[in-house]
Design a protein around this motif. Sequence first.
Motif, PDB file in Angstrom:
ATOM      1  N   TYR A   1       0.754  -1.470  -0.338  1.00 33.82           N
ATOM      2  CA  TYR A   1      -0.103   0.310   0.169  1.00 33.82           C
ATOM      3  C   TYR A   1       0.793   1.164   0.049  1.00 33.82           C
ATOM      4  N   ALA A   2       0.716   2.796  -0.170  1.00 33.30           N
ATOM      5  CA  ALA A   2       0.857   3.655   0.318  1.00 33.30           C
ATOM      6  C   ALA A   2       2.105   4.034   1.251  1.00 33.30           C
ATOM      7  N   SER A   3       3.583   4.853   0.249  1.00 31.29           N
ATOM      8  CA  SER A   3       4.857   4.608   1.536  1.00 31.29           C
ATOM      9  C   SER A   3       5.217   6.096   0.863  1.00 31.29           C
TER      10      SER A   3
ATOM     11  N   VAL B   1       5.946   2.189   4.602  1.00 30.87           N
ATOM     12  CA  VAL B   1       5.054   1.288   4.227  1.00 30.87           C
ATOM     13  C   VAL B   1       3.725   0.982   4.858  1.00 30.87           C
ATOM     14  N   ALA B   2       2.998   0.546   3.988  1.00 28.00           N
ATOM     15  CA  ALA B   2       1.788   0.166   4.654  1.00 28.00           C
ATOM     16  C   ALA B   2       1.682  -1.040   4.048  1.00 28.00           C
TER      17      ALA B   2
ATOM     18  N   GLY C   1       6.180  -0.793   7.956  1.00 32.57           N
ATOM     19  CA  GLY C   1       7.286  -1.124   7.937  1.00 32.57           C
ATOM     20  C   GLY C   1       8.120  -0.051   7.887  1.00 32.57           C
ATOM     21  N   VAL C   2       9.109   0.054   7.703  1.00 31.57           N
ATOM     22  CA  VAL C   2      10.551   0.545   7.009  1.00 31.57           C
ATOM     23  C   VAL C   2      11.322  -0.204   6.571  1.00 31.57           C
ATOM     24  N   ALA C   3      11.871   0.284   5.134  1.00 27.62           N
ATOM     25  CA  ALA C   3      12.547  -0.413   4.605  1.00 27.62           C
ATOM     26  C   ALA C   3      13.547   0.766   4.504  1.00 27.62           C
ATOM     27  N   VAL C   4      15.829   0.058   4.663  1.00 27.43           N
ATOM     28  CA  VAL C   4      16.231   1.251   3.802  1.00 27.43           C
ATOM     29  C   VAL C   4      17.099   0.860   2.983  1.00 27.43           C
TER      30      VAL C   4
END
Length: 313
Positions: free
Chosen positions: A83-85, A98-99, A111-114
């Motif tokens: 979903y939206a981010s 992100v959702a 969540g969070v990505a890097v």
Amino acid sequence: MATTVNDQYGNPVIRHKYTADPAAIVHNGTVYLYTGHDEPPAGVEDYAMNDWLCFSSKDMVNWKEHPVPLRATDFAWASGDAYASQVIERNGKFYWYVAVSHGAIAGKAIGVAVASTPEGPFTDAIGKALITNETIGIPGENKINLDPTVLIDDDNQAYLFWGNSQCYYVKLKENMIELDGPIQKVSLPEFTEGAWIHKRNDWYYLLYGYGFPEKVAYAMSRRIDGPWEFKGIINEIAGNCKTNSPAILDFKGNTYFIYHNGGLPEGGSHRRSVCIDYLYFNADGTIQKILMTSDGVQAVAAHTTRPIGTTHP
């Protein structure tokens, strides 16, 4: 390797795939556009979103597509639904909020990505959700944790806003992967989802989806913790699409309003398309109503120096 996907004027800006929920940043003179990816099977009217896409441009017209930088299943704790981010840069790293649908806990989670480059690839930064239903104390809610948006303020304090039916915000620690204080609520008329936080000339702007089908409204404040003053609707229902997801980008002297509609052939609420039009401010800082166009925006020259968002191109 990036592949050229659009080299002509006009909306939608990406035409070979259905794209939604846009966000964008500028890095080293290049715009990076991040989108969701609608791909429901033929004849199905429902959301089917498995990954996010990344495109780049130096002029807002010629777009190149990068390899898929992140999938919902790259979060081992998630069960799917990209979903939206929003992506934001800090200390030489790029953080993607992100959702997604949570695998072990009912409902959506953030969540969070890097990554070390804006085009990725991105990896899960903490190995678990940053925001869950338990985090906000509503364990039975299904869709409350949607549409994260992030701002790093002038004092270097980062803030995360998000929500569906209720808007929330919280401070983030400097590492961008931990909460730094209690979760707060923002009261906004007809808040649905699609929050976007922006700052300009000491004004904070909070854009969001208003009602359903969604228009885009906004509020302004001199402080990020409010009080927020509702300023009205700036974007009407976007074509044949019941949702909207606004983003604002400043680039080479222009301010851009990025959103989605259902403008491609066979498009609609579950087959959306990202569009870009100009955004203008009034002298008092309020936002003029957005004019959605099929022409879109013009290619911007490298030497543009016009004051951001104040004059027509």
